[in-house]
Design a protein around this motif. Structure first.
Motif, mmCIF file in Angstrom:
data_model
loop_
_atom_site.group_PDB
_atom_site.id
_atom_site.type_symbol
_atom_site.label_atom_id
_atom_site.label_comp_id
_atom_site.label_asym_id
_atom_site.label_seq_id
_atom_site.Cartn_x
_atom_site.Cartn_y
_atom_site.Cartn_z
ATOM 1 N N GLU A 50 -17.023 24.521 -41.740
ATOM 2 C CA GLU A 50 -18.138 24.097 -42.572
ATOM 3 C C GLU A 50 -19.399 24.904 -42.257
ATOM 4 O OE1 GLU A 50 -19.247 19.714 -43.948
ATOM 5 O OE2 GLU A 50 -19.930 20.132 -41.913
ATOM 6 N N GLY A 51 -19.910 25.639 -43.268
ATOM 7 C CA GLY A 51 -21.143 26.393 -43.110
ATOM 8 C C GLY A 51 -21.027 27.660 -42.288
ATOM 9 N N ARG A 52 -19.819 27.992 -41.856
ATOM 10 C CA ARG A 52 -19.627 29.196 -41.052
ATOM 11 C C ARG A 52 -18.389 29.944 -41.532
ATOM 12 N NH1 ARG A 52 -21.144 27.381 -34.769
ATOM 13 N NH2 ARG A 52 -23.007 26.179 -35.321
ATOM 14 N N ARG A 53 -18.137 31.076 -40.936
ATOM 15 C CA ARG A 53 -16.990 31.894 -41.298
ATOM 16 C C ARG A 53 -16.040 31.999 -40.117
ATOM 17 N NH1 ARG A 53 -18.143 35.202 -45.667
ATOM 18 N NH2 ARG A 53 -16.765 36.847 -44.905
ATOM 19 N N ILE A 54 -14.766 32.050 -40.396
ATOM 20 C CA ILE A 54 -13.775 32.220 -39.344
ATOM 21 C C ILE A 54 -13.770 33.680 -38.906
ATOM 22 C CG2 ILE A 54 -11.296 32.239 -38.851
ATOM 23 C CD1 ILE A 54 -11.017 29.759 -40.551
ATOM 24 N N GLN A 68 -3.289 34.855 -43.621
ATOM 25 C CA GLN A 68 -4.115 35.878 -44.264
ATOM 26 C C GLN A 68 -5.539 35.362 -44.352
ATOM 27 O OE1 GLN A 68 -2.701 37.159 -48.079
ATOM 28 N NE2 GLN A 68 -4.515 38.394 -48.508
ATOM 29 N N LYS A 69 -6.476 36.182 -43.914
ATOM 30 C CA LYS A 69 -7.881 35.791 -43.934
ATOM 31 C C LYS A 69 -8.511 36.135 -45.274
ATOM 32 C CE LYS A 69 -12.145 36.338 -41.259
ATOM 33 N NZ LYS A 69 -12.793 37.044 -40.128
ATOM 34 N N ASP A 70 -9.307 35.193 -45.807
ATOM 35 C CA ASP A 70 -10.090 35.426 -47.013
ATOM 36 C C ASP A 70 -11.427 36.002 -46.568
ATOM 37 O OD1 ASP A 70 -11.797 35.269 -49.212
ATOM 38 O OD2 ASP A 70 -10.811 33.490 -50.010
ATOM 39 N N GLU A 71 -11.575 37.307 -46.670
ATOM 40 C CA GLU A 71 -12.781 37.961 -46.169
ATOM 41 C C GLU A 71 -14.025 37.525 -46.935
ATOM 42 O OE1 GLU A 71 -12.951 39.560 -43.531
ATOM 43 O OE2 GLU A 71 -10.859 40.031 -43.088
ATOM 44 N N GLY A 72 -13.863 37.204 -48.222
ATOM 45 C CA GLY A 72 -15.014 36.814 -49.029
ATOM 46 C C GLY A 72 -15.578 35.463 -48.633
ATOM 47 N N LEU A 73 -14.708 34.493 -48.374
ATOM 48 C CA LEU A 73 -15.137 33.131 -48.049
ATOM 49 C C LEU A 73 -15.093 32.829 -46.552
ATOM 50 C CD1 LEU A 73 -13.368 31.173 -50.935
ATOM 51 C CD2 LEU A 73 -15.758 31.891 -50.804
ATOM 52 N N GLY A 74 -14.454 33.701 -45.797
ATOM 53 C CA GLY A 74 -14.355 33.461 -44.358
ATOM 54 C C GLY A 74 -13.378 32.362 -44.014
ATOM 55 N N ALA A 75 -12.421 32.085 -44.905
ATOM 56 C CA ALA A 75 -11.402 31.054 -44.674
ATOM 57 C C ALA A 75 -10.098 31.722 -44.244
ATOM 58 C CB ALA A 75 -11.201 30.214 -45.925
ATOM 59 N N ASP A 97 -18.098 32.709 -36.587
ATOM 60 C CA ASP A 97 -18.970 33.886 -36.516
ATOM 61 C C ASP A 97 -20.175 33.695 -35.608
ATOM 62 O OD1 ASP A 97 -20.145 32.015 -38.133
ATOM 63 O OD2 ASP A 97 -20.561 33.368 -39.806
ATOM 64 N N LYS A 98 -20.307 32.495 -34.999
ATOM 65 C CA LYS A 98 -21.393 32.264 -34.045
ATOM 66 C C LYS A 98 -20.876 32.130 -32.622
ATOM 67 C CE LYS A 98 -24.653 30.306 -37.349
ATOM 68 N NZ LYS A 98 -25.618 29.207 -37.637
ATOM 69 N N GLY A 99 -19.600 32.472 -32.423
ATOM 70 C CA GLY A 99 -19.044 32.514 -31.085
ATOM 71 C C GLY A 99 -18.500 31.201 -30.553
ATOM 72 N N ARG A 109 4.423 18.649 -41.179
ATOM 73 C CA ARG A 109 4.931 17.463 -41.874
ATOM 74 C C ARG A 109 5.516 17.901 -43.223
ATOM 75 N NH1 ARG A 109 4.425 15.661 -37.522
ATOM 76 N NH2 ARG A 109 3.066 13.972 -36.810
ATOM 77 N N PRO A 110 6.466 17.128 -43.782
ATOM 78 C CA PRO A 110 7.004 17.419 -45.123
ATOM 79 C C PRO A 110 6.029 16.957 -46.194
ATOM 80 C CG PRO A 110 8.059 15.476 -44.217
ATOM 81 C CD PRO A 110 7.161 16.003 -43.123
ATOM 82 N N MET A 111 4.983 17.715 -46.413
ATOM 83 C CA MET A 111 3.901 17.323 -47.306
ATOM 84 C C MET A 111 3.379 18.546 -48.049
ATOM 85 S SD MET A 111 1.161 16.702 -44.214
ATOM 86 C CE MET A 111 -0.120 16.010 -45.257
ATOM 87 N N ALA A 112 2.511 18.280 -49.039
ATOM 88 C CA ALA A 112 1.901 19.384 -49.782
ATOM 89 C C ALA A 112 0.930 20.149 -48.889
ATOM 90 C CB ALA A 112 1.172 18.841 -51.011
ATOM 91 N N GLY A 113 0.602 21.382 -49.294
ATOM 92 C CA GLY A 113 -0.319 22.201 -48.517
ATOM 93 C C GLY A 113 -1.648 21.499 -48.274
ATOM 94 N N GLU A 114 -2.154 21.566 -47.063
ATOM 95 C CA GLU A 114 -3.362 20.865 -46.657
ATOM 96 C C GLU A 114 -4.570 21.795 -46.593
ATOM 97 O OE1 GLU A 114 -3.994 17.116 -45.102
ATOM 98 O OE2 GLU A 114 -3.241 17.620 -47.090
ATOM 99 N N GLU A 115 -5.742 21.202 -46.787
ATOM 100 C CA GLU A 115 -7.002 21.894 -46.543
ATOM 101 C C GLU A 115 -7.643 21.267 -45.316
ATOM 102 O OE1 GLU A 115 -10.779 23.539 -48.993
ATOM 103 O OE2 GLU A 115 -10.308 21.429 -49.291
ATOM 104 N N ILE A 116 -7.958 22.088 -44.341
ATOM 105 C CA ILE A 116 -8.529 21.616 -43.071
ATOM 106 C C ILE A 116 -9.918 22.224 -42.923
ATOM 107 C CG2 ILE A 116 -8.211 21.546 -40.569
ATOM 108 C CD1 ILE A 116 -5.168 22.253 -41.319
ATOM 109 N N ILE A 117 -10.915 21.366 -42.817
ATOM 110 C CA ILE A 117 -12.298 21.811 -42.655
ATOM 111 C C ILE A 117 -12.782 21.424 -41.267
ATOM 112 C CG2 ILE A 117 -14.644 21.752 -43.559
ATOM 113 C CD1 ILE A 117 -12.653 22.848 -45.531
ATOM 114 N N ILE A 118 -13.149 22.407 -40.460
ATOM 115 C CA ILE A 118 -13.681 22.156 -39.126
ATOM 116 C C ILE A 118 -15.197 22.031 -39.214
ATOM 117 C CG2 ILE A 118 -13.920 23.054 -36.781
ATOM 118 C CD1 ILE A 118 -11.368 24.633 -37.210
ATOM 119 N N ARG A 119 -15.742 21.010 -38.582
ATOM 120 C CA ARG A 119 -17.194 20.844 -38.526
ATOM 121 C C ARG A 119 -17.716 21.384 -37.206
ATOM 122 N NH1 ARG A 119 -18.067 14.880 -41.282
ATOM 123 N NH2 ARG A 119 -18.194 15.647 -43.405
ATOM 124 N N PRO A 120 -18.608 22.343 -37.279
ATOM 125 C CA PRO A 120 -19.159 22.904 -36.042
ATOM 126 C C PRO A 120 -20.184 21.961 -35.434
ATOM 127 C CG PRO A 120 -20.209 23.901 -37.942
ATOM 128 C CD PRO A 120 -19.130 22.996 -38.483
#
Length: 243
Positions: A50-54, A68-75, A97-99, A109-120
């Motif tokens: 959240e608010g940062r780039r990987i 695969q890294k999304d260079e545009g969004l940092g995901a 990107d802030k270290g 798990r046998p489930m649909a693809g997940e979206e995981i958002i880390i909060r810094p």
């Protein structure tokens, strides 16, 4: 024959919880210690901060992830290299990107693809803003669950009246799917289906297989159908412009 829905509240509520678990996972305090998260064992998952780039993603064991890294969004988009629901956990080290480094334990798990958002880690002002967003998200999930229960139980409808449809929906040759009714509620539509197993073999239903674009939750009354048996299926989706 299967028992009526009123005698199946336990199974239905488990389905609702499973559907809710499929929403975006918001992960906090992963910079302080390991945090467990569910991921799809077979589909692509998305990881973001959240608010940062990987900046970097390193699994504890080489070769377990294909990403695969999304260079545009940092995901970061990834799948398990060995796609198996019973695969053990995978530890992941993620740097932003802030270290700051975050530690995740991925649970396939046998489930649909997940979206995981880390909060810094952030200041109190940012935390207050996130708390407001959390409140909106919780309210949205509550509305979905209330609509599900309104479809499942006449006594809990609270003014949400069904519109009879009774239209057969093409599915697959083993099952006959009929859209029984729709429930319009704000920007959501609830749909109640009946599925009959018309094949000579048993049928196993998994909620994740019924998700499509715009679908927010799925609940299945009975997951295993023998020949000739039927089940109710409940779907909550986004309301389209013309509805």
């Amino acid at each position: 024959m299967f028992p009526r829905l009123k005698n199946s509240w336990g199974a239905l509520l488990l389905s609702l919880l499973a559907a809710e678990a499929g929403a975006t996972q918001l992960i906090e305090h992963a910079d302080r210690g390991h945090v467990s998260v569910n991921i799809s064992a077979s589909e692509t998952n998305r990881l973001a901060i959240e608010g940062r780039r990987i900046a970097n993603v390193v699994p504890s064991v080489k070769g377990v992830l294909a990403g695969q890294k999304d260079e545009g969004l940092g995901a970061y988009y990834f799948t398990l290299a060995n796609a198996a629901p019973n695969q053990g956990s995978v530890t992941l080290f993620v740097s932003d990107d802030k270290g700051v480094t975050y530690k995740l334990i991925l649970l396939p798990r046998p489930m649909a693809g997940e979206e995981i958002i880390i909060r810094p880690p952030g200041d109190k002002t940012a935390s207050a803003g996130r708390a407001t967003a959390d409140g909106r998200a919780a309210s949205y999930q509550r509305r979905i669950k209330d609509l599900m229960l309104a479809m499942a139980d006449e006594e809990s409808r609270a003014g949400v009246e069904p519109v009879a449809v009774n239209r057969e929906v093409p599915l697959w040759k083993e099952g006959r799917l009929v859209l029984l009714a729709q429930y319009l509620e704000g920007d959501m539509v609830g749909e109640r289906y009946r599925l009959n197993n018309v094949s000579p073999s048993s049928m196993l239903l998994v909620e994740q297989e019924l998700y499509r674009r715009g679908v927010r939750a799925v609940a299945v009354e009975h997951h295993t159908l023998m020949q000739g048996d039927s089940t109710q299926i409940y779907v909550v989706r986004e309301r389209k412009d013309h509805e």
